[in-house]
Motif scaffolding. Sequence first.
Motif, PDB file in Angstrom:
ATOM      1  N   ALA A  16      13.639  45.859  37.011  1.00  0.00           N
ATOM      2  CA  ALA A  16      14.517  46.467  38.001  1.00  0.00           C
ATOM      3  C   ALA A  16      15.870  46.761  37.369  1.00  0.00           C
ATOM      4  CB  ALA A  16      14.677  45.547  39.205  1.00  0.00           C
ATOM      5  N   PRO A  17      16.314  48.045  37.319  1.00  0.00           N
ATOM      6  CA  PRO A  17      17.635  48.344  36.748  1.00  0.00           C
ATOM      7  C   PRO A  17      18.783  47.929  37.656  1.00  0.00           C
ATOM      8  CG  PRO A  17      16.571  50.336  37.545  1.00  0.00           C
ATOM      9  CD  PRO A  17      15.578  49.244  37.714  1.00  0.00           C
ATOM     10  N   ILE A  18      18.488  47.759  38.945  1.00  0.00           N
ATOM     11  CA  ILE A  18      19.507  47.336  39.905  1.00  0.00           C
ATOM     12  C   ILE A  18      18.882  46.311  40.846  1.00  0.00           C
ATOM     13  CG2 ILE A  18      20.770  49.520  39.836  1.00  0.00           C
ATOM     14  CD1 ILE A  18      19.426  50.269  42.478  1.00  0.00           C
ATOM     15  N   ALA A  19      19.717  45.629  41.580  1.00  0.00           N
ATOM     16  CA  ALA A  19      19.227  44.726  42.619  1.00  0.00           C
ATOM     17  C   ALA A  19      19.017  45.520  43.898  1.00  0.00           C
ATOM     18  CB  ALA A  19      20.214  43.594  42.846  1.00  0.00           C
ATOM     19  N   GLY A  20      17.902  45.237  44.583  1.00  0.00           N
ATOM     20  CA  GLY A  20      17.641  45.963  45.818  1.00  0.00           C
ATOM     21  C   GLY A  20      16.226  45.767  46.306  1.00  0.00           C
ATOM     22  N   LYS A  21      15.804  46.693  47.139  1.00  0.00           N
ATOM     23  CA  LYS A  21      14.493  46.637  47.783  1.00  0.00           C
ATOM     24  C   LYS A  21      13.525  47.558  47.051  1.00  0.00           C
ATOM     25  CE  LYS A  21      12.342  47.285  52.325  1.00  0.00           C
ATOM     26  NZ  LYS A  21      12.594  47.703  53.723  1.00  0.00           N
ATOM     27  N   VAL A  22      12.311  47.041  46.806  1.00  0.00           N
ATOM     28  CA  VAL A  22      11.307  47.786  46.055  1.00  0.00           C
ATOM     29  C   VAL A  22      10.539  48.712  46.996  1.00  0.00           C
ATOM     30  CG1 VAL A  22       9.237  47.624  44.620  1.00  0.00           C
ATOM     31  CG2 VAL A  22      11.066  45.942  44.377  1.00  0.00           C
ATOM     32  N   THR A  23      10.406  49.947  46.573  1.00  0.00           N
ATOM     33  CA  THR A  23       9.551  50.921  47.257  1.00  0.00           C
ATOM     34  C   THR A  23       8.442  51.307  46.293  1.00  0.00           C
ATOM     35  OG1 THR A  23      11.419  51.766  48.542  1.00  0.00           O
ATOM     36  CG2 THR A  23       9.455  53.155  48.408  1.00  0.00           C
ATOM     37  N   MET A  24       7.206  50.971  46.666  1.00  0.00           N
ATOM     38  CA  MET A  24       6.102  51.169  45.737  1.00  0.00           C
ATOM     39  C   MET A  24       4.879  51.678  46.491  1.00  0.00           C
ATOM     40  SD  MET A  24       4.270  48.333  43.273  1.00  0.00           S
ATOM     41  CE  MET A  24       5.866  47.813  42.668  1.00  0.00           C
ATOM     42  N   PRO A  25       4.259  52.737  46.029  1.00  0.00           N
ATOM     43  CA  PRO A  25       3.013  53.192  46.656  1.00  0.00           C
ATOM     44  C   PRO A  25       1.877  52.214  46.363  1.00  0.00           C
ATOM     45  CG  PRO A  25       3.468  54.462  44.682  1.00  0.00           C
ATOM     46  CD  PRO A  25       4.657  53.584  44.905  1.00  0.00           C
ATOM     47  N   ASP A  26       0.771  52.438  47.015  1.00  0.00           N
ATOM     48  CA  ASP A  26      -0.386  51.564  46.829  1.00  0.00           C
ATOM     49  C   ASP A  26      -1.031  51.879  45.483  1.00  0.00           C
ATOM     50  OD1 ASP A  26      -2.380  49.783  47.161  1.00  0.00           O
ATOM     51  OD2 ASP A  26      -3.504  50.925  48.662  1.00  0.00           O
ATOM     52  N   LEU A  27      -0.721  51.059  44.476  1.00  0.00           N
ATOM     53  CA  LEU A  27      -1.235  51.262  43.132  1.00  0.00           C
ATOM     54  C   LEU A  27      -2.353  50.266  42.861  1.00  0.00           C
ATOM     55  CD1 LEU A  27       2.128  51.680  41.176  1.00  0.00           C
ATOM     56  CD2 LEU A  27       0.586  53.487  41.958  1.00  0.00           C
ATOM     57  N   ALA A  28      -3.478  50.762  42.387  1.00  0.00           N
ATOM     58  CA  ALA A  28      -4.610  49.894  42.052  1.00  0.00           C
ATOM     59  C   ALA A  28      -4.463  49.390  40.634  1.00  0.00           C
ATOM     60  CB  ALA A  28      -5.926  50.661  42.208  1.00  0.00           C
ATOM     61  N   LEU A  29      -4.791  48.131  40.427  1.00  0.00           N
ATOM     62  CA  LEU A  29      -4.741  47.581  39.079  1.00  0.00           C
ATOM     63  C   LEU A  29      -5.729  48.333  38.188  1.00  0.00           C
ATOM     64  CD1 LEU A  29      -4.562  43.746  39.794  1.00  0.00           C
ATOM     65  CD2 LEU A  29      -2.715  45.281  39.147  1.00  0.00           C
ATOM     66  N   GLY A  30      -5.297  48.660  37.004  1.00  0.00           N
ATOM     67  CA  GLY A  30      -6.118  49.424  36.089  1.00  0.00           C
ATOM     68  C   GLY A  30      -6.005  50.917  36.258  1.00  0.00           C
ATOM     69  N   ALA A  31      -5.169  51.367  37.218  1.00  0.00           N
ATOM     70  CA  ALA A  31      -5.005  52.809  37.431  1.00  0.00           C
ATOM     71  C   ALA A  31      -4.355  53.452  36.219  1.00  0.00           C
ATOM     72  CB  ALA A  31      -4.171  53.064  38.681  1.00  0.00           C
ATOM     73  N   THR A  32      -4.748  54.669  35.948  1.00  0.00           N
ATOM     74  CA  THR A  32      -4.200  55.400  34.808  1.00  0.00           C
ATOM     75  C   THR A  32      -2.790  55.877  35.124  1.00  0.00           C
ATOM     76  OG1 THR A  32      -6.411  56.133  34.166  1.00  0.00           O
ATOM     77  CG2 THR A  32      -4.536  57.361  33.276  1.00  0.00           C
ATOM     78  N   VAL A  33      -1.874  55.668  34.202  1.00  0.00           N
ATOM     79  CA  VAL A  33      -0.495  56.131  34.357  1.00  0.00           C
ATOM     80  C   VAL A  33      -0.176  57.051  33.187  1.00  0.00           C
ATOM     81  CG1 VAL A  33       0.232  54.080  35.613  1.00  0.00           C
ATOM     82  CG2 VAL A  33       0.416  54.118  33.131  1.00  0.00           C
TER      83      VAL A  33
END
Length: 404
Positions: free
Chosen positions: A43-60
């Motif tokens: 996290a570059p800053i302190a705050g609230k995380v907004t994250m889509p539903d990411l599956a483990l092992g998904a290609t990035v």
Amino acid sequence: MRFTRLFIGLLLVLVSIWVIVGEQMGGASANAMVNARLATLRAPIAGKVTMPDLALGATVRRSEELASVSDSRVDRIRLNDLVLEQRDARIERDRLRDVITETRNMATTISVRAARFERSNIRQAEIRLNHALERLALLEERARESSRARVAALEPPLAIEDPVRRARPDTGLAPNLPRDVPSDLALAVEWAREEVGVRRSALSAARDGVFVANDYSDSPYAGQRLAELRARLDGFEAAYRAQLSQISALDKRIVEERISVNHLTEAPLISMLDGRLWEVLAGHGERVERGQDILRLLDCGNVIVTASVSESVYNRLKPGDAARFRLSGTGEVFHATVERLAGAGAATIYRNLAVAPGPKHLERYDVAVSVPGLSDSEAGYCPVGRTGRVFFEGRPLDRLRGLL
């Protein structure tokens, strides 16, 4: 025939023993595993995380936004102070602009008055000089007439001399007049000549813009006021330019501060590599601190194989040696190169790798090899976690394995 069968049987037994011994004695790893480096997104800053539903092992993919951190309570005090300074500076700029406009209008009005006074002063000096010249001409003509009257009366040359006429050459009065002019008339002519000189000097000064009166020379009140206004106008214009420079500097500082606030308000988490999502350390809606780990990514572009070998095999190896890696389950064999010799108990070097070593692995000697063709094999993209064996020496059945 009997001896032939015996010879063939003995030969087969010897070949079998050679194959078994060669296969067992060839330099090979006890186990090997496909591994890769892990990259951590923090996290570059302190705050609230907004994250889509990411599956483990998904290609990035590289430069892909995986999540973001936002802080609605970011400190804006410095930005607000700069905006307030900018507003005050603009108000002062507008005030100076209005003062400059009013001063210019006043200077224009007074300049017109000063020009009128100067023209009037010149005309007045010209009139006085003309009258002084006329008076001088009249007095000089009267003096010449008086002299001619005395000559016409045929006054005896040896008559009793006029005491005033006898004293006149010593005083130097009216040097251009006849010697027999009465002293009072000579004094009047001299005074007239002095007045003509003074009037000529006053006219010359008036044409130069200088007001001469009562034995002192100065500009008229309108000229003094105009000079004062022009000096004040120069000061106001300098202050106005300084105010513009201050506003420009404030504008730049506000832009920089807004960029900083925007960075502190919301910061995206961008993938820096092509790989797979390996681990999620903070979920959607969770509040995190600056520098806290959020995601771990598997770097599929730098795949290596880690293996453990016996001490005797380890001591025969050196970086750059050729090797072969056989992937379990497929029988595929890949050319490899020894990259690193970490020795026994090499647990620390696995801190940033995807697959950690087991206890038995750490009891042996760690070797890492690079396998360039592994990512493009039939095992699929990024085969991290697959197992196999690494061979460092040739074995009797290698050619047969190649045919298969």
